[in-house]
Design an enzyme around this catalytic site. Sequence first.
Site, PDB file in Angstrom:
ATOM      1  N   ARG A 142     -41.320 -31.388  23.777  1.00 46.70           N
ATOM      2  CA  ARG A 142     -39.875 -31.182  23.844  1.00 46.70           C
ATOM      3  C   ARG A 142     -39.518 -29.707  23.982  1.00 46.70           C
ATOM      4  NH1 ARG A 142     -40.219 -35.206  20.146  1.00 46.70           N
ATOM      5  NH2 ARG A 142     -39.169 -37.121  20.680  1.00 46.70           N
TER       6      ARG A 142
ATOM      7  N   GLN B 253     -43.235 -38.881  13.041  1.00 48.91           N
ATOM      8  CA  GLN B 253     -42.556 -38.849  14.334  1.00 48.91           C
ATOM      9  C   GLN B 253     -43.568 -38.599  15.453  1.00 48.91           C
ATOM     10  OE1 GLN B 253     -39.845 -35.598  12.874  1.00 48.91           O
ATOM     11  NE2 GLN B 253     -38.291 -36.783  13.920  1.00 48.91           N
TER      12      GLN B 253
ATOM     13  N   ASP C  15     -49.541 -38.877  18.317  1.00 54.96           N
ATOM     14  CA  ASP C  15     -50.929 -38.515  18.610  1.00 54.96           C
ATOM     15  C   ASP C  15     -51.959 -39.373  17.873  1.00 54.96           C
ATOM     16  OD1 ASP C  15     -51.061 -37.237  15.939  1.00 54.96           O
ATOM     17  OD2 ASP C  15     -49.865 -35.664  16.877  1.00 54.96           O
TER      18      ASP C  15
ATOM     19  N   HIS D   8     -42.190 -43.285  16.382  1.00 54.02           N
ATOM     20  CA  HIS D   8     -41.981 -43.127  17.823  1.00 54.02           C
ATOM     21  C   HIS D   8     -43.115 -43.765  18.625  1.00 54.02           C
ATOM     22  CE1 HIS D   8     -39.226 -39.448  16.891  1.00 54.02           C
ATOM     23  NE2 HIS D   8     -38.659 -40.603  16.620  1.00 54.02           N
TER      24      HIS D   8
ATOM     25  N   SER E 274     -40.996 -30.962  10.402  1.00 55.24           N
ATOM     26  CA  SER E 274     -39.951 -31.584  11.208  1.00 55.24           C
ATOM     27  C   SER E 274     -38.660 -30.802  11.025  1.00 55.24           C
ATOM     28  CB  SER E 274     -39.714 -33.036  10.802  1.00 55.24           C
ATOM     29  OG  SER E 274     -38.594 -33.555  11.505  1.00 55.24           O
TER      30      SER E 274
END
Length: 247
Positions: free
Chosen positions: A43, A109, A112, A127, A194
């Site tokens: 992002r 979140q 991986d 996610h 986060s």
Amino acid sequence: MCKEDNSSINKLAKLKANLNESNYTVVFTGAGMSTEAGLPDFRSASTGMWNDINPLELASTQALKQNRQAFIDFYRYRVDGLRQCKPHAGHYILADWESKKMIKSIITQNVDGFHHTAGNSQVSELHGTLRTCHCNHCGERYPIDRFMSEDLTCECGGFIRPSVVLFGESLPADAFDQAELEAQKADLFIVMGSSLTVSPANLFPMIAKQHGAKLVIINMDETELDHEADLVINAWKIGSLLEELSQ
Ligand code: ZN
């Protein structure tokens, strides 16, 4: 952005005490946990991970339908990138803590799968995950190797895609429900890495808080929920901090 170092030592002691007193600790991890493993946060514009194409456009249901080859290339690139990284010391410490029952579960979140690789079993992947792929039509699940192969067509004829949540999709209900339950049960809720800006994932610290949990936020930068937290630590990298804590 770092707070003064002398107070950091006190904060670490306070966090240690919180951990020892808690009967139900839940850890919430975000991108900051993964970037320490060498993974770029896709992002983040500054990492320039995907040439000139905006990754936000490729990580979408629209790209899956209308720009399929670029969608496939993008996710194969991400899976390849993952294969060149491994969990860092912090991931392994969290796995050790789960085995010693110091923490009950992780809500993440990140896609991986590093918490699983490190050995945690109680993980809600909000996610989705790049550990697996599934048929976009019938939902049949496959190991991610299938997505890296030539054959992306399910027996039913559907398209086999990575099991990550795309923009335009809602969070997986099972992971969301599990995370909500864990947040409600927590008496200590620790956010790691986060910025708590992605909704609805950022709801979970507040659910925990509303159900009586102490809220601890460990992040490089300030977050939107710092004013709600009982303890905010932004002086250390998470892996180093966990190493300090586990000594
Ligand atoms: Zn299918």
